[in-house]
Design an enzyme around this catalytic site. Structure first.
Site, PDB file in Angstrom:
ATOM      1  N   LYS A 169       0.886  -1.180   0.000  1.00 50.64           N
ATOM      2  CA  LYS A 169       0.000   0.000   0.000  1.00 50.64           C
ATOM      3  C   LYS A 169       0.916   1.219   0.000  1.00 50.64           C
ATOM      4  O   LYS A 169       1.353   1.689   1.043  1.00 50.64           O
ATOM      5  CB  LYS A 169      -0.879  -0.030   1.246  1.00 50.64           C
ATOM      6  CG  LYS A 169      -2.204   0.709   1.143  1.00 50.64           C
ATOM      7  CD  LYS A 169      -2.105   2.164   0.764  1.00 50.64           C
ATOM      8  CE  LYS A 169      -1.844   3.100   1.923  1.00 50.64           C
ATOM      9  NZ  LYS A 169      -1.635   4.498   1.471  1.00 50.64           N
ATOM     10  N   GLU A 244       8.472   1.526  11.373  1.00 53.26           N
ATOM     11  CA  GLU A 244       9.541   2.523  11.227  1.00 53.26           C
ATOM     12  C   GLU A 244       8.875   3.881  11.312  1.00 53.26           C
ATOM     13  O   GLU A 244       8.181   4.284  10.383  1.00 53.26           O
ATOM     14  CB  GLU A 244      10.240   2.377   9.867  1.00 53.26           C
ATOM     15  CG  GLU A 244      10.856   1.025   9.620  1.00 53.26           C
ATOM     16  CD  GLU A 244      12.121   0.787  10.409  1.00 53.26           C
ATOM     17  OE1 GLU A 244      12.517   1.672  11.205  1.00 53.26           O
ATOM     18  OE2 GLU A 244      12.711  -0.285  10.256  1.00 53.26           O
ATOM     19  N   CYS A 278      12.809  11.175   8.363  1.00 54.95           N
ATOM     20  CA  CYS A 278      12.638  10.668   9.726  1.00 54.95           C
ATOM     21  C   CYS A 278      13.965  10.703  10.479  1.00 54.95           C
ATOM     22  O   CYS A 278      13.986  10.799  11.693  1.00 54.95           O
ATOM     23  CB  CYS A 278      12.097   9.251   9.672  1.00 54.95           C
ATOM     24  SG  CYS A 278      13.072   8.198   8.592  1.00 54.95           S
ATOM     25  N   GLU A 378       8.247  16.061  16.162  1.00 47.75           N
ATOM     26  CA  GLU A 378       8.813  15.978  14.819  1.00 47.75           C
ATOM     27  C   GLU A 378       8.124  17.007  13.930  1.00 47.75           C
ATOM     28  O   GLU A 378       6.904  16.997  13.798  1.00 47.75           O
ATOM     29  CB  GLU A 378       8.584  14.570  14.272  1.00 47.75           C
ATOM     30  CG  GLU A 378       9.219  14.363  12.933  1.00 47.75           C
ATOM     31  CD  GLU A 378       9.001  12.952  12.405  1.00 47.75           C
ATOM     32  OE1 GLU A 378       7.841  12.518  12.321  1.00 47.75           O
ATOM     33  OE2 GLU A 378      10.007  12.298  12.067  1.00 47.75           O
TER      34      GLU A 378
END
Ligand code: NAD
Length: 475
Positions: A169, A244, A278, A378
């Protein structure tokens, strides 16, 4: 205008059951460049059924057959690198040098998996037992927009190496890259159903995959919030889950560092992939007594950082991927100002002369406390926070004082000292005086940065279940 109106199920390009049309943008112009017809939950179920049918025979293929397949997949993706680079620039806005690296990486991860398999033993001994590493079953592989092609190929490489069949996906925002990669993978001629690729929304297709009883494994890369929701829905059917997730990586500049080299490197760590990484080093930890030097060098380095047209080879920072991402970065810059951090460079709004497109100003805050929002959350844009420390112990404490633990950087002219500091940082990867990637080493996070590891034998084993067979060896 591009129209992408097919998904890939059971070895063929097919029209999705879903009929929602989703706009694709060029982030450098904020203009629509195409449309993708999205798959729905019914398409996800069809893809899972195809992967389930393919699993019994694919899981019994031997190592050499899978090495051969991975090499064919590598050659097919490698042949499309130029086209993929172009798509990454157009659809994602990555600067050309980064886009080229991303396209090459998408191909090379397939070859890395083939090489790993050469020396990997699926059968071992433990006492009198034979331990067989057995493929888990159907894997659901879910990717983000900030490195869509790389994650499709990386996750698929590990699944295929292990003998799992997959339903991918991809990010709905990266449909042009997905189409190129899918065509290439199709050309490699793997058995039907071994991989299926269904572009759709996370809350429909992604959710259907992570709840489906016939999916044994989820490998997800994306935000921590979505990762947690996947973990919850996977619990019902006890799926094996690799997550992750996000990061707030520290860049620890030790007091012996050559700042003329260390500060520009720290900025590169923070601004990599236009800050939409990330692993971006977004908290710059600097010795209190060298702050003035760091600030002066950082100001100069930001001035020399070119933001703009991703096709210009001198550009280091491209646009944010979407209006939503642009708004998010602006909001965090405002929060930084409101919470009392001092702007050293950049700030709100667009860079001068860049009125169209989702460009932001590369921004560095100083006088940041590690408790401030911009040091804890973040941001996913080129916004860095300089935080001072008094001594090494405090530097390590601040580095570890975060919910995340994906990556860290230590910059020093004393390798042994940097190594000792690295050993005390809680992060899945610590890079000493380098920004280089190592695809053979495990990758993944501590704490809220995720669960499990990708790449190398750790990544392969995330798709395998050990099975002990006793009674065949007497001693
Ligand atoms: P996201 O979590 O919004 O989406 C990631 C993927 O999950 C997309 O394909 C999305 O459609 C899908 N998704 C959304 N909701 C879902 C649901 N309920 N169920 C299943 N799937 C769902 O993340 P994003 O905005 O695409 O990417 C940015 C995030 O990814 C950042 O937080 C970044 O740190 C993280 N990221 C992590 C790594 C890593 O390796 N640790 C690498 C790249 C990006």
């Amino acid at each position: 205008m591009r129209t992408i109106d097919q998904i890939y199920i059971d070895g063929a390009f097919v029209t999705p059951h879903g009929d929602e049309l989703f706009d694709l943008f060029n982030p450098a112009t904020a203009k629509v460049i195409g449309q993708v017809r999205l798959a729905d939950a019914e398409d996800a179920r069809r893809a899972i059924a195809a992967a389930k049918r393919a699993f019994p025979s694919f899981s019994r293929t031997d190592k050499s057959a899978r090495i051969d397949m991975l090499k064919r997949l590598h050659a097919a993706v490698d042949a499309r690198t130029d086209e993929l680079t172009e798509a990454v620039i157009e659809e994602y806005g990555a600067p050309v040098s980064r886009a080229r690296w991303m396209a090459k990486h998408a191909a090379s991860v397939l070859l890395d998996a083939a090489e790993l398999l050469e020396s990997y033993d699926f059968i071992r001994r433990a006492g009198t037992a034979e331990v067989v590493m057995q493929p888990l079953g159907v894997a659901g592989l879910i990717t983000p927009w900030n490195s869509n092609a790389g994650f499709i190929c990386g996750k698929l490489a590990a699944a295929i190496a292990a003998g799992c069949t997959s339903v991918v996906k991809p990010s709905e925002m990266s449909a042009i890259q997905t189409r190129i990669v899918t065509e290439a993978l199709h050309e490699a001629g793997l058995p039907a159903g071994v991989f299926n690729i269904v572009t759709g929304r996370g809350e429909t297709v992604g959710a259907a995959i992570s709840a489906h009883p016939d999916v044994a494994k989820i490998s997800f890369t994306g935000s921590t919030a979505v990762g947690k929701s996947i973990l919850r829905s996977s619990a019902e059917t006890l799926k094996r889950v690799t997550l992750e997730l996000g990061g707030k990586s520290p860049v620890v500049i030790l007091d012996d560092a050559n700042l003329v080299e260390a500060v520009p490197m720290a900025l590169q760590a923070g601004f990599m992939n236009s800050g939409q990484a990330c692993i971006a080093g977004t908290r710059m930890l600097v010795p209190q007594n060298r702050l003035a030097e760091v600030e002066s060098l950082a100001r100069t380095a930001v001035e020399q950082t070119r933001t703009g047209d991703p096709r210009d080879p001198d550009t280091a920072i491209g646009p944010m991927v979407s209006q939503k991402q642009w708004d998010r970065v602006q909001r965090y810059i405002r929060i930084g100002i409101d919470e009392g951090a001092k702007l050293l460079a950049g700030g709100e709004g667009r860079p001068q002369g860049l009125d169209a497109g989702w460009f932001v100003r590369p921004t560095v805050f100083t006088d940041v406390r590690n408790s401030m929002t911009i040091a804890r959350e973040e941001i996913f844009g080129p916004v860095l926070a300089i935080i001072t420390y008094r001594d090494e112990a405090e530097a390590i404490a601040i580095a570890n004082d975060t919910d995340y633990g994906l990556q860290a950087y230590v910059l020093s002219s004393d390798l042994a000292r940097a190594h000792a500091v690295a050993s005390r940082i809680d992060a899945g990867r610590v890079l000493i005086n380098t920004l280089a990637h190592e695809p053979k080493a495990p990758f993944g996070g501590f704490k809220h940065s995720g669960i499990g590891r990708e790449y190398g034998s750790f990544g392969l084993e995330a798709f395998l279940e050990p099975k002990s067979v006793l009674g065949i060896h007497a001693t």
